[in-house]
Design a protein around this motif. Structure first.
Motif, PDB file in Angstrom:
ATOM      1  N   UNK A 290       0.830  -1.222   0.000  1.00 51.97           N
ATOM      2  CA  UNK A 290       0.000   0.000   0.000  1.00 51.97           C
ATOM      3  C   UNK A 290       0.857   1.261   0.000  1.00 51.97           C
ATOM      4  N   UNK A 291       2.099   1.145   0.505  1.00 48.52           N
ATOM      5  CA  UNK A 291       2.966   2.338   0.557  1.00 48.52           C
ATOM      6  C   UNK A 291       3.468   2.753  -0.832  1.00 48.52           C
ATOM      7  N   UNK A 292       3.315   1.831  -1.798  1.00 49.30           N
ATOM      8  CA  UNK A 292       3.754   2.140  -3.165  1.00 49.30           C
ATOM      9  C   UNK A 292       2.737   3.003  -3.901  1.00 49.30           C
ATOM     10  N   UNK A 293       1.541   3.112  -3.324  1.00 47.88           N
ATOM     11  CA  UNK A 293       0.464   3.840  -4.007  1.00 47.88           C
ATOM     12  C   UNK A 293       0.039   5.010  -3.133  1.00 47.88           C
ATOM     13  N   UNK A 294       0.521   6.180  -3.462  1.00 47.32           N
ATOM     14  CA  UNK A 294       0.233   7.342  -2.615  1.00 47.32           C
ATOM     15  C   UNK A 294      -0.785   8.222  -3.319  1.00 47.32           C
ATOM     16  N   UNK A 295      -0.319   9.201  -4.132  1.00 48.40           N
ATOM     17  CA  UNK A 295      -1.254  10.102  -4.820  1.00 48.40           C
ATOM     18  C   UNK A 295      -1.131  10.005  -6.337  1.00 48.40           C
ATOM     19  N   UNK A 296       0.104   9.734  -6.818  1.00 49.61           N
ATOM     20  CA  UNK A 296       0.365   9.666  -8.259  1.00 49.61           C
ATOM     21  C   UNK A 296      -0.088  10.940  -8.972  1.00 49.61           C
ATOM     22  N   UNK A 297       0.161  12.077  -8.355  1.00 50.58           N
ATOM     23  CA  UNK A 297      -0.306  13.348  -8.909  1.00 50.58           C
ATOM     24  C   UNK A 297       0.891  14.133  -9.445  1.00 50.58           C
ATOM     25  N   UNK A 298       0.743  14.652 -10.656  1.00 48.86           N
ATOM     26  CA  UNK A 298       1.813  15.476 -11.230  1.00 48.86           C
ATOM     27  C   UNK A 298       1.769  16.848 -10.559  1.00 48.86           C
ATOM     28  N   UNK A 299       2.917  17.288 -10.033  1.00 51.12           N
ATOM     29  CA  UNK A 299       2.989  18.624  -9.435  1.00 51.12           C
ATOM     30  C   UNK A 299       2.622  18.656  -7.957  1.00 51.12           C
ATOM     31  N   UNK A 300       2.555  17.485  -7.325  1.00 48.09           N
ATOM     32  CA  UNK A 300       2.206  17.445  -5.889  1.00 48.09           C
ATOM     33  C   UNK A 300       3.280  18.132  -5.033  1.00 48.09           C
TER      34      UNK A 300
END
Ligand code: A3P
Length: 328
Positions: A290-300
């Motif tokens: 689960x720690x591998x999947x955070x937000x995956x947001x560009x520009x966070x």
């Protein structure tokens, strides 16, 4: 499918020969382990160094091998999932309810040279010969340190890079969650200084990226260079490029049937994050998926870096990538 060996995250396990080598290398405090060492121009942990030495001495690439490369936190998990799904789509049809990606984390399907194959195993010939063809490997090892046979064979390499500001933030958050026992937290500001000085696992960031970037410009048939942000903006066209480079292009019929879109959906962050295996399982180095999947947001990064930090890193990036044809 071959079972992937997950080494334990223990502190021991390097040979006396490796310990001797470590004592001669420049050393810094580590991000998640006690120390990192400057080895062949890059900052690595002791067990990684030992594994890289074994890999360099023993790995024989086959022309059919596929090698995925990244610096940590730039989209490794995503690239593993995409490559696995593309290459195996006739064996494991994308729409089937028993697709391996629905039940296994991508790190359990595509081994890392320096963790799963060579860590604690100097010459894993038996394991390697048992892998199904084509063998798909992944690595954080810089291009200059790749086993010679990878460079000289016809095997294909794919590199994904991510904006360094987001890569830094993602790295700091992740390494803080998986710190080894007894290693004190690395304050954000200190980690930022270290990143700007190149002192990050497998860094300097710029040297890692430029190694693959330059090779992709000299030998585009050999190395495909992808950018995380471009893939997020238009995953379908990049999937077609990726499949073509790997030697498994989509047919017109597949494109018309929407297979590319379906594959993108199977490997999407939103889909993968919600799978039971990724909510509760463990894979790489026995860390929680689960720690591998955070937000995956560009520009966070805007939520973490102060204006002066942004300015400093941007200046560093500009200087390091000047004249390379690559900018962020
Ligand atoms: P964030 O920390 O910004 O959310 P790596 O796989 O190299 O460790 O990279 C981790 C980053 O990729 C994390 O970024 C993670 O959320 C993001 N990520 C994981 N799976 C992804 C997917 N399927 N698609 C896009 N990004 C993904």
């Amino acid at each position: 499918m071959a079972t992937i060996i997950q080494p334990k995250d223990d502190k021991d396990g390097v040979t006396n020969e490796c310990k001797k080598l470590l004592s001669s290398l420049p050393k810094e405090r580590g991000w998640r382990t006690e120390h990192i060492y400057l080895f062949q121009g890059y900052w690595c942990q002791p067990k990684q160094i030992q594994a890289i030495l074994s890999f360099q001495s023993h790995f024989h690439a086959l022309d059919s091998d596929l090698v995925l490369a990244t610096i940590p936190k730039s989209g490794t998990t995503w690239l593993k999932a995409l490559a696995f799904a593309i290459v195996n789509r006739h064996r494991f049809p994308i729409s089937k309810s028993d697709h391996p990606l629905l039940f296994s984390n991508p790190h359990d399907l595509v081994p890392f040279f320096e963790y799963n194959v060579y860590m604690g195993n100097e010459d894993p010939a038996g394991y390697l010969s048992g892998l199904p063809s084509p063998r798909i490997f992944c690595t954080h090892i810089p291009y200059s340190a790749m086993a010679d046979s990878i460079k000289s064979s016809r095997c294909k390499v794919v590199y994904i890079c991510r904006n360094p500001l987001d890569t830094f933030v993602s790295s700091w958050i992740y390494t803080d969650k998986i710190r080894s026992d007894g290693v004190p937290p690395l304050p954000f500001e200190e980690a930022f200084d270290m990143f700007c000085e190149g002192k990050i696992g497998y860094g300097p960031f710029w040297d890692h990226v430029l190694g693959y970037w330059n090779e992709s410009r000299e030998r585009p048939d050999k190395v495909l260079f992808l950018r995380y942000e471009d893939m997020k903006a238009d995953v379908v066209s990049h999937l077609k490029k990726l499949a073509l480079h790997l030697g498994y292009p989509f047919s017109e019929d597949e494109e018309e049937r929407g297979e590319v879109e379906r594959l993108a959906e199977l490997c999407s962050f939103e889909k993968m994050k919600e799978l039971e295996v990724n909510k509760s399982g463990k894979s790489i180095m026995n860390f929680e998926n689960q720690k591998l999947f955070r937000k995956a947001r560009v520009g966070d990064w805007v939520n973490y870096l102060s204006p002066s930090m942004e300015e400093r890193l941007r200046k560093e990036i500009e200087a390091r990538f000047q004249g390379s044809g690559l900018s962020f």
